[in-house]
Design a protein around this motif. Structure first.
Motif, short mmCIF file in Angstrom:
data_model
loop_
_atom_site.label_atom_id
_atom_site.label_comp_id
_atom_site.label_asym_id
_atom_site.label_seq_id
_atom_site.Cartn_x
_atom_site.Cartn_y
_atom_site.Cartn_z
N LEU A 105 0.84 -1.20 0.00
CA LEU A 105 0.00 0.00 0.00
C LEU A 105 0.87 1.25 0.00
O LEU A 105 1.91 1.29 0.66
N ILE A 106 0.40 2.27 -0.70
CA ILE A 106 1.09 3.55 -0.73
C ILE A 106 0.29 4.52 0.13
O ILE A 106 -0.89 4.78 -0.13
N VAL A 107 0.92 5.04 1.18
CA VAL A 107 0.25 5.84 2.20
C VAL A 107 0.80 7.27 2.17
O VAL A 107 2.01 7.48 2.21
N ALA A 108 -0.12 8.25 2.09
CA ALA A 108 0.25 9.66 2.09
C ALA A 108 0.67 10.09 3.49
O ALA A 108 0.36 9.41 4.48
N PRO A 109 1.34 11.24 3.63
CA PRO A 109 1.78 11.70 4.95
C PRO A 109 0.66 11.85 5.97
O PRO A 109 0.89 11.72 7.17
N GLY A 122 -1.87 9.84 6.25
CA GLY A 122 -2.43 8.54 6.56
C GLY A 122 -3.40 7.99 5.54
O GLY A 122 -3.86 6.85 5.68
N ARG A 123 -3.72 8.75 4.50
CA ARG A 123 -4.60 8.24 3.46
C ARG A 123 -3.89 7.17 2.63
O ARG A 123 -2.72 7.33 2.27
N VAL A 124 -4.61 6.11 2.28
CA VAL A 124 -4.09 5.13 1.35
C VAL A 124 -4.45 5.61 -0.05
O VAL A 124 -5.64 5.75 -0.38
N VAL A 125 -3.45 5.88 -0.88
CA VAL A 125 -3.71 6.51 -2.18
C VAL A 125 -3.45 5.59 -3.36
O VAL A 125 -3.78 5.94 -4.50
N GLY A 126 -2.88 4.41 -3.11
CA GLY A 126 -2.60 3.52 -4.21
C GLY A 126 -1.94 2.24 -3.75
O GLY A 126 -1.83 1.98 -2.54
N ALA A 127 -1.48 1.44 -4.71
CA ALA A 127 -0.88 0.15 -4.38
C ALA A 127 0.06 -0.29 -5.49
O ALA A 127 -0.02 0.17 -6.63
N THR A 128 0.94 -1.20 -5.13
CA THR A 128 1.84 -1.84 -6.07
C THR A 128 2.17 -3.22 -5.51
O THR A 128 1.48 -3.70 -4.61
N LEU A 129 3.18 -3.88 -6.06
CA LEU A 129 3.57 -5.21 -5.61
C LEU A 129 4.98 -5.17 -5.02
O LEU A 129 5.78 -4.29 -5.35
N GLY A 130 5.27 -6.15 -4.15
CA GLY A 130 6.59 -6.21 -3.55
C GLY A 130 7.06 -7.63 -3.31
O GLY A 130 6.25 -8.56 -3.22
N ASN A 131 8.36 -7.77 -3.23
CA ASN A 131 8.98 -9.03 -2.82
C ASN A 131 9.85 -8.73 -1.60
O ASN A 131 10.88 -8.08 -1.71
N ASP A 132 9.36 -9.17 -0.44
CA ASP A 132 10.04 -8.95 0.84
C ASP A 132 11.00 -10.11 1.07
O ASP A 132 10.76 -11.00 1.88
#
Length: 382
Positions: free
Chosen positions: A205-209, A211-221
Protein backbone atom coordinates in the motif's frame (compact mmCIF):
# COMPACT_ATOMS: atom_id res chain seq x y z
CA UNK A 1 0.90 -4.90 -17.07
CA UNK A 2 -2.47 -4.74 -15.26
CA UNK A 3 -5.18 -6.54 -17.20
CA UNK A 4 -7.28 -3.33 -17.28
CA UNK A 5 -4.39 -0.92 -17.82
CA UNK A 6 -6.40 1.25 -20.25
CA UNK A 7 -8.65 2.22 -17.33
CA UNK A 8 -5.88 2.39 -14.70
CA UNK A 9 -4.15 5.50 -13.37
CA UNK A 10 -0.53 4.34 -13.46
CA UNK A 11 2.64 6.15 -12.43
CA UNK A 12 6.22 5.00 -12.90
CA UNK A 13 9.68 6.07 -11.83
CA UNK A 14 11.94 5.91 -14.83
CA UNK A 15 15.70 6.28 -15.08
CA UNK A 16 16.43 8.67 -17.94
CA UNK A 17 20.06 8.36 -19.08
CA UNK A 18 21.89 11.66 -18.85
CA UNK A 19 19.24 13.10 -16.52
CA UNK A 20 18.25 10.83 -13.63
CA UNK A 21 14.99 9.63 -12.07
CA UNK A 22 11.75 10.88 -13.59
CA UNK A 23 8.14 10.65 -12.41
CA UNK A 24 6.06 9.48 -15.35
CA UNK A 25 2.40 8.94 -16.19
CA UNK A 26 1.44 6.10 -18.49
CA UNK A 27 -0.84 7.38 -21.23
CA UNK A 28 -1.71 4.87 -23.86
CA UNK A 29 1.58 3.40 -25.07
CA UNK A 30 3.72 6.32 -23.97
CA UNK A 31 5.41 7.39 -20.74
CA UNK A 32 5.00 11.09 -20.02
CA UNK A 33 7.51 12.84 -17.76
CA UNK A 34 5.75 15.03 -15.16
CA UNK A 35 8.83 15.61 -12.95
CA UNK A 36 8.63 19.39 -13.40
CA UNK A 37 5.29 19.31 -11.58
CA UNK A 38 6.16 16.50 -9.15
CA UNK A 39 9.93 16.11 -8.58
CA UNK A 40 9.37 13.02 -6.42
CA UNK A 41 6.78 10.26 -6.22
CA UNK A 42 6.40 11.19 -2.57
CA UNK A 43 5.25 14.68 -3.59
CA UNK A 44 2.71 13.30 -6.05
CA UNK A 45 1.34 10.88 -3.44
CA UNK A 46 0.85 13.76 -0.99
CA UNK A 47 -1.65 15.46 -3.33
CA UNK A 48 -5.28 15.60 -2.18
CA UNK A 49 -6.21 13.39 -5.16
CA UNK A 50 -3.04 11.95 -6.73
CA UNK A 51 -4.93 10.16 -9.51
CA UNK A 52 -6.65 13.36 -10.62
CA UNK A 53 -3.45 15.38 -10.25
CA UNK A 54 -1.48 12.94 -12.40
CA UNK A 55 -4.21 12.83 -15.05
CA UNK A 56 -4.44 16.62 -15.25
CA UNK A 57 -0.69 17.30 -15.45
CA UNK A 58 0.95 17.92 -18.80
CA UNK A 59 4.44 16.68 -19.48
CA UNK A 60 6.89 15.57 -22.13
CA UNK A 61 6.87 12.28 -23.96
CA UNK A 62 10.11 10.48 -23.03
CA UNK A 63 9.67 6.81 -23.94
CA UNK A 64 7.43 4.13 -25.35
CA UNK A 65 6.03 1.53 -22.98
CA UNK A 66 7.25 -1.39 -25.10
CA UNK A 67 10.86 -0.18 -25.21
CA UNK A 68 10.93 0.51 -21.45
CA UNK A 69 9.50 -2.92 -20.60
CA UNK A 70 11.96 -4.56 -22.98
CA UNK A 71 14.81 -2.75 -21.22
CA UNK A 72 13.52 -3.68 -17.73
CA UNK A 73 14.18 -7.41 -17.81
CA UNK A 74 16.37 -9.57 -15.53
CA UNK A 75 18.43 -10.72 -18.52
CA UNK A 76 20.11 -7.33 -18.65
CA UNK A 77 19.52 -3.77 -19.75
CA UNK A 78 21.04 -1.17 -22.02
CA UNK A 79 22.15 1.69 -19.75
CA UNK A 80 21.78 4.08 -22.68
CA UNK A 81 18.00 3.56 -22.70
CA UNK A 82 15.28 4.33 -20.09
CA UNK A 83 14.30 1.60 -17.63
CA UNK A 84 11.94 1.21 -14.68
CA UNK A 85 12.90 1.98 -11.09
CA UNK A 86 10.97 1.08 -7.94
CA UNK A 87 7.89 3.39 -8.00
CA UNK A 88 8.64 4.90 -4.57
CA UNK A 89 11.40 7.26 -3.53
CA UNK A 90 11.39 9.26 -0.27
CA UNK A 91 8.67 7.16 1.37
CA UNK A 92 9.59 5.01 4.36
CA UNK A 93 9.46 1.34 3.35
CA UNK A 94 7.62 -0.57 6.09
CA UNK A 95 6.28 -4.11 6.35
CA UNK A 96 3.67 -5.97 8.38
CA UNK A 97 4.62 -9.46 9.53
CA UNK A 98 2.67 -12.56 10.53
CA UNK A 99 -0.60 -11.37 8.99
CA UNK A 100 -1.64 -14.81 7.66
CA UNK A 101 -2.04 -18.10 9.57
CA UNK A 102 0.34 -19.86 7.18
CA UNK A 103 3.09 -17.30 7.76
CA UNK A 104 2.49 -17.63 11.50
CA UNK A 105 3.09 -21.38 11.20
CA UNK A 106 6.35 -20.85 9.32
CA UNK A 107 7.64 -18.26 11.79
CA UNK A 108 6.89 -20.67 14.65
CA UNK A 109 8.79 -23.40 12.85
CA UNK A 110 11.78 -21.13 12.27
CA UNK A 111 11.82 -20.15 15.93
CA UNK A 112 11.50 -23.66 17.33
CA UNK A 113 14.03 -25.10 14.87
CA UNK A 114 16.49 -22.23 15.50
CA UNK A 115 16.82 -21.63 11.78
CA UNK A 116 17.55 -25.27 10.90
CA UNK A 117 15.40 -26.29 7.88
CA UNK A 118 15.74 -30.04 8.57
CA UNK A 119 14.57 -29.66 12.16
CA UNK A 120 11.74 -27.41 10.98
CA UNK A 121 10.41 -30.13 8.70
CA UNK A 122 10.27 -32.59 11.58
CA UNK A 123 8.22 -30.08 13.60
CA UNK A 124 5.86 -29.12 10.78
CA UNK A 125 3.04 -31.57 11.51
CA UNK A 126 3.07 -30.93 15.25
CA UNK A 127 2.99 -27.15 15.02
CA UNK A 128 0.78 -27.18 11.92
CA UNK A 129 -2.01 -28.95 13.76
CA UNK A 130 -1.84 -26.31 16.48
CA UNK A 131 -2.09 -23.39 14.05
CA UNK A 132 -4.75 -24.90 11.82
CA UNK A 133 -6.87 -26.07 14.71
CA UNK A 134 -6.67 -23.14 17.12
CA UNK A 135 -5.47 -20.03 15.31
CA UNK A 136 -6.75 -19.79 11.75
CA UNK A 137 -9.85 -17.65 11.58
CA UNK A 138 -9.15 -15.87 14.87
CA UNK A 139 -9.43 -12.10 14.77
CA UNK A 140 -6.25 -10.72 16.37
CA UNK A 141 -6.90 -8.94 19.64
CA UNK A 142 -10.43 -10.35 20.01
CA UNK A 143 -11.75 -11.95 23.23
CA UNK A 144 -11.56 -15.33 21.47
CA UNK A 145 -7.91 -14.73 20.64
CA UNK A 146 -7.21 -13.78 24.26
CA UNK A 147 -8.72 -17.09 25.42
CA UNK A 148 -6.46 -19.03 23.04
CA UNK A 149 -3.52 -16.97 24.26
CA UNK A 150 -4.26 -18.00 27.87
CA UNK A 151 -4.47 -21.68 26.90
CA UNK A 152 -1.19 -21.58 24.98
CA UNK A 153 0.56 -19.80 27.81
CA UNK A 154 -0.59 -22.53 30.20
CA UNK A 155 0.76 -25.18 27.79
CA UNK A 156 4.13 -23.44 27.51
CA UNK A 157 3.56 -22.84 23.81
CA UNK A 158 3.48 -19.05 23.73
CA UNK A 159 5.76 -17.32 21.22
CA UNK A 160 6.70 -13.83 20.11
CA UNK A 161 5.17 -14.74 16.74
CA UNK A 162 1.89 -15.77 18.33
CA UNK A 163 1.90 -12.43 20.15
CA UNK A 164 1.89 -10.46 16.89
CA UNK A 165 -0.14 -13.08 15.02
CA UNK A 166 -3.20 -13.07 17.28
CA UNK A 167 -2.48 -10.33 19.83
CA UNK A 168 -3.77 -6.76 19.58
CA UNK A 169 -0.59 -5.23 18.19
CA UNK A 170 0.63 -5.98 14.68
CA UNK A 171 4.27 -6.46 13.77
CA UNK A 172 5.28 -3.36 11.79
CA UNK A 173 8.96 -3.11 10.94
CA UNK A 174 11.25 -1.17 8.63
CA UNK A 175 11.93 -3.29 5.57
CA UNK A 176 14.31 -1.00 3.72
CA UNK A 177 15.67 2.53 3.61
CA UNK A 178 14.09 5.17 1.34
CA UNK A 179 15.39 4.89 -2.23
CA UNK A 180 17.07 1.51 -1.61
CA UNK A 181 14.35 -0.69 -3.19
CA UNK A 182 14.99 -2.19 -6.63
CA UNK A 183 12.42 -2.15 -9.41
CA UNK A 184 11.16 -4.77 -11.80
CA UNK A 185 13.84 -6.36 -13.95
CA UNK A 186 16.60 -5.72 -11.41
CA UNK A 187 18.47 -8.36 -9.44
CA UNK A 188 17.17 -8.93 -5.91
CA UNK A 189 19.68 -9.84 -3.23
CA UNK A 190 20.15 -12.79 -0.86
CA UNK A 191 23.14 -12.83 1.48
CA UNK A 192 25.82 -15.28 0.40
CA UNK A 193 25.93 -16.74 3.92
CA UNK A 194 22.23 -17.72 3.91
CA UNK A 195 21.34 -21.38 3.31
CA UNK A 196 17.56 -21.13 3.85
CA UNK A 197 15.68 -18.24 2.27
CA UNK A 198 12.63 -17.45 0.19
CA UNK A 199 10.68 -14.78 -1.66
CA UNK A 200 7.68 -13.18 0.05
CA UNK A 201 5.14 -11.94 -2.54
CA UNK A 202 3.05 -9.12 -1.15
CA UNK A 203 0.72 -6.27 -1.97
CA UNK A 204 2.23 -2.92 -1.01
CA UNK A 205 0.00 0.00 0.00
CA UNK A 206 1.09 3.55 -0.73
CA UNK A 207 0.25 5.84 2.20
CA UNK A 208 0.25 9.66 2.09
CA UNK A 209 1.78 11.70 4.95
CA UNK A 210 -1.69 12.29 6.42
CA UNK A 211 -2.43 8.54 6.56
CA UNK A 212 -4.60 8.24 3.46
CA UNK A 213 -4.09 5.13 1.35
CA UNK A 214 -3.71 6.51 -2.18
CA UNK A 215 -2.60 3.52 -4.21
CA UNK A 216 -0.88 0.15 -4.38
CA UNK A 217 1.84 -1.84 -6.07
CA UNK A 218 3.57 -5.21 -5.61
CA UNK A 219 6.59 -6.21 -3.55
CA UNK A 220 8.98 -9.03 -2.82
CA UNK A 221 10.04 -8.95 0.84
CA UNK A 222 13.07 -11.23 0.37
CA UNK A 223 13.60 -13.15 3.61
CA UNK A 224 16.48 -15.12 5.14
CA UNK A 225 14.72 -17.83 7.15
CA UNK A 226 17.85 -19.25 8.75
CA UNK A 227 18.85 -15.83 10.06
CA UNK A 228 15.49 -14.78 11.49
CA UNK A 229 14.98 -18.30 12.86
CA UNK A 230 18.11 -18.02 15.00
CA UNK A 231 16.71 -14.95 16.73
CA UNK A 232 13.95 -12.45 16.06
CA UNK A 233 16.47 -9.78 17.07
CA UNK A 234 18.23 -10.54 13.77
CA UNK A 235 15.19 -9.36 11.81
CA UNK A 236 17.11 -6.40 10.38
CA UNK A 237 19.88 -8.67 9.11
CA UNK A 238 17.33 -11.10 7.69
CA UNK A 239 15.31 -8.43 5.90
CA UNK A 240 17.36 -5.34 5.09
CA UNK A 241 20.28 -6.08 2.80
CA UNK A 242 21.59 -4.81 -0.51
CA UNK A 243 18.83 -5.25 -3.15
CA UNK A 244 16.69 -7.34 -0.78
CA UNK A 245 13.56 -5.22 -1.32
CA UNK A 246 11.84 -5.23 -4.71
CA UNK A 247 8.82 -3.02 -5.50
CA UNK A 248 6.91 -2.47 -8.75
CA UNK A 249 6.33 -2.49 -11.61
CA UNK A 250 4.05 0.59 -11.49
CA UNK A 251 2.19 2.47 -8.80
CA UNK A 252 -1.56 2.25 -9.39
CA UNK A 253 -3.47 5.12 -7.82
CA UNK A 254 -6.90 4.70 -6.31
CA UNK A 255 -9.61 6.27 -8.46
CA UNK A 256 -13.22 5.62 -9.37
CA UNK A 257 -12.40 2.24 -10.88
CA UNK A 258 -9.86 0.90 -8.39
CA UNK A 259 -9.73 1.05 -4.61
CA UNK A 260 -9.10 -0.69 -1.34
CA UNK A 261 -11.75 -3.34 -1.89
CA UNK A 262 -9.82 -4.50 -4.96
CA UNK A 263 -6.83 -5.02 -2.66
CA UNK A 264 -8.94 -6.95 -0.15
CA UNK A 265 -10.04 -9.31 -2.96
CA UNK A 266 -6.66 -9.62 -4.68
CA UNK A 267 -5.22 -13.02 -5.62
CA UNK A 268 -1.42 -12.90 -5.68
CA UNK A 269 0.54 -15.44 -7.72
CA UNK A 270 4.17 -16.35 -7.15
CA UNK A 271 6.20 -18.09 -9.83
CA UNK A 272 9.82 -19.16 -9.41
CA UNK A 273 11.79 -20.48 -12.38
CA UNK A 274 15.24 -21.83 -11.58
CA UNK A 275 18.23 -22.02 -13.95
CA UNK A 276 18.29 -25.74 -13.15
CA UNK A 277 14.79 -26.27 -14.56
CA UNK A 278 13.12 -26.07 -11.15
CA UNK A 279 9.67 -24.43 -11.25
CA UNK A 280 7.31 -23.44 -8.47
CA UNK A 281 3.95 -21.69 -8.61
CA UNK A 282 1.59 -20.78 -5.79
CA UNK A 283 -1.44 -18.58 -5.23
CA UNK A 284 -2.30 -16.57 -2.12
CA UNK A 285 -5.53 -14.72 -1.43
CA UNK A 286 -5.77 -11.40 0.37
CA UNK A 287 -9.17 -12.58 1.61
CA UNK A 288 -7.29 -14.74 4.13
CA UNK A 289 -5.41 -11.88 5.78
CA UNK A 290 -6.03 -11.79 9.54
CA UNK A 291 -5.94 -7.99 9.88
CA UNK A 292 -7.70 -5.56 7.57
CA UNK A 293 -5.27 -3.42 5.55
CA UNK A 294 -6.64 -0.24 7.12
CA UNK A 295 -5.98 -1.65 10.59
CA UNK A 296 -2.36 -2.26 9.59
CA UNK A 297 -2.07 1.27 8.22
CA UNK A 298 -3.48 2.73 11.47
CA UNK A 299 -0.92 0.77 13.47
CA UNK A 300 1.86 2.16 11.28
CA UNK A 301 0.88 5.84 11.04
CA UNK A 302 -1.14 8.14 13.28
CA UNK A 303 -0.73 10.30 16.38
CA UNK A 304 1.83 7.77 17.64
CA UNK A 305 4.05 7.89 14.52
CA UNK A 306 4.29 10.25 11.55
CA UNK A 307 5.85 9.86 8.11
CA UNK A 308 6.25 13.32 6.55
CA UNK A 309 7.25 11.83 3.18
CA UNK A 310 4.63 9.08 3.28
CA UNK A 311 5.20 5.35 3.44
CA UNK A 312 4.98 2.14 1.45
CA UNK A 313 3.55 -0.69 3.56
CA UNK A 314 4.02 -4.37 2.68
CA UNK A 315 0.88 -6.18 3.89
CA UNK A 316 2.46 -9.56 4.62
CA UNK A 317 2.42 -12.90 2.85
CA UNK A 318 0.73 -16.25 3.31
CA UNK A 319 3.34 -17.88 1.10
CA UNK A 320 6.24 -19.81 2.59
CA UNK A 321 7.44 -22.51 0.18
CA UNK A 322 8.13 -25.95 1.64
CA UNK A 323 8.62 -27.97 -1.57
CA UNK A 324 11.80 -30.03 -1.69
CA UNK A 325 14.84 -28.42 -3.25
CA UNK A 326 18.36 -29.45 -2.40
CA UNK A 327 16.95 -31.88 0.18
CA UNK A 328 15.86 -29.25 2.71
CA UNK A 329 12.68 -27.65 1.45
CA UNK A 330 12.78 -24.54 -0.69
CA UNK A 331 15.70 -22.14 -0.84
CA UNK A 332 16.86 -19.82 -3.61
CA UNK A 333 19.60 -20.47 -6.11
CA UNK A 334 21.46 -17.79 -8.00
CA UNK A 335 19.64 -17.03 -11.23
CA UNK A 336 16.12 -17.86 -10.01
CA UNK A 337 13.57 -15.69 -11.81
CA UNK A 338 10.84 -14.63 -9.36
CA UNK A 339 7.53 -13.23 -10.57
CA UNK A 340 4.94 -11.71 -8.23
CA UNK A 341 1.68 -10.86 -10.00
CA UNK A 342 -1.97 -10.00 -9.58
CA UNK A 343 -4.33 -9.00 -12.42
CA UNK A 344 -4.92 -5.36 -11.41
CA UNK A 345 -1.31 -4.52 -10.51
CA UNK A 346 0.63 -6.44 -13.16
CA UNK A 347 3.81 -8.42 -12.49
CA UNK A 348 7.01 -7.65 -10.58
CA UNK A 349 9.85 -9.76 -12.00
CA UNK A 350 13.36 -10.04 -10.55
CA UNK A 351 16.37 -12.34 -10.80
CA UNK A 352 17.95 -13.65 -7.59
CA UNK A 353 21.64 -12.93 -6.98
CA UNK A 354 23.93 -12.66 -4.00
CA UNK A 355 23.37 -9.35 -2.24
CA UNK A 356 27.11 -8.77 -2.22
CA UNK A 357 27.19 -9.14 -6.02
CA UNK A 358 24.18 -6.91 -6.78
CA UNK A 359 24.89 -3.32 -7.81
CA UNK A 360 25.70 -1.29 -4.71
CA UNK A 361 23.05 1.13 -3.48
CA UNK A 362 24.61 4.53 -4.07
CA UNK A 363 21.71 6.81 -5.07
CA UNK A 364 20.29 7.95 -1.73
CA UNK A 365 18.43 11.06 -0.60
CA UNK A 366 21.52 13.26 -0.89
CA UNK A 367 22.17 12.10 -4.44
CA UNK A 368 18.52 12.70 -5.35
CA UNK A 369 18.58 16.26 -3.99
CA UNK A 370 21.83 17.03 -5.84
CA UNK A 371 20.37 15.58 -9.02
CA UNK A 372 17.13 17.56 -8.76
CA UNK A 373 19.07 20.73 -7.95
CA UNK A 374 21.27 20.23 -11.01
CA UNK A 375 18.14 19.91 -13.15
CA UNK A 376 16.59 23.04 -11.64
CA UNK A 377 13.74 21.08 -10.04
CA UNK A 378 14.13 21.76 -6.33
CA UNK A 379 12.17 25.00 -6.56
CA UNK A 380 9.14 23.06 -7.80
CA UNK A 381 8.42 21.61 -4.34
CA UNK A 382 5.28 23.13 -2.85
Amino acid sequence: MPEDREAATLAARLWLPGEGPAICALRGERLIDVTRAFPTMSALCAEADPAAALTATEGRDVAGLAEVLANSRPEGRDARLPYLLAPVDLQAVKAAGVTFAVSLLERLLEERAKGDPVAAEALRAEVGDLVAGDLSGLRPGSPEAEKVRSVLLARGLWSQYLEVGIGPDAEIFTKAQPLSAVGTGMDCGVLASSRWNNPEPEVVLIVAPDGRVVGATLGNDVNLRDVEGRSALLLGRAKDNNASCAIGPFLRFFDGGFGLDDIRRAEVTLHVQGPDGYALEALSSMRQISRDPLDLVSQMIGPHHQYPDGAALFLGTMFAPTEERDGQGFTHRDGDIVSVSTPKLGALVNRVARAEACPSWEFGAGALMRNLAGRGLLGVFR
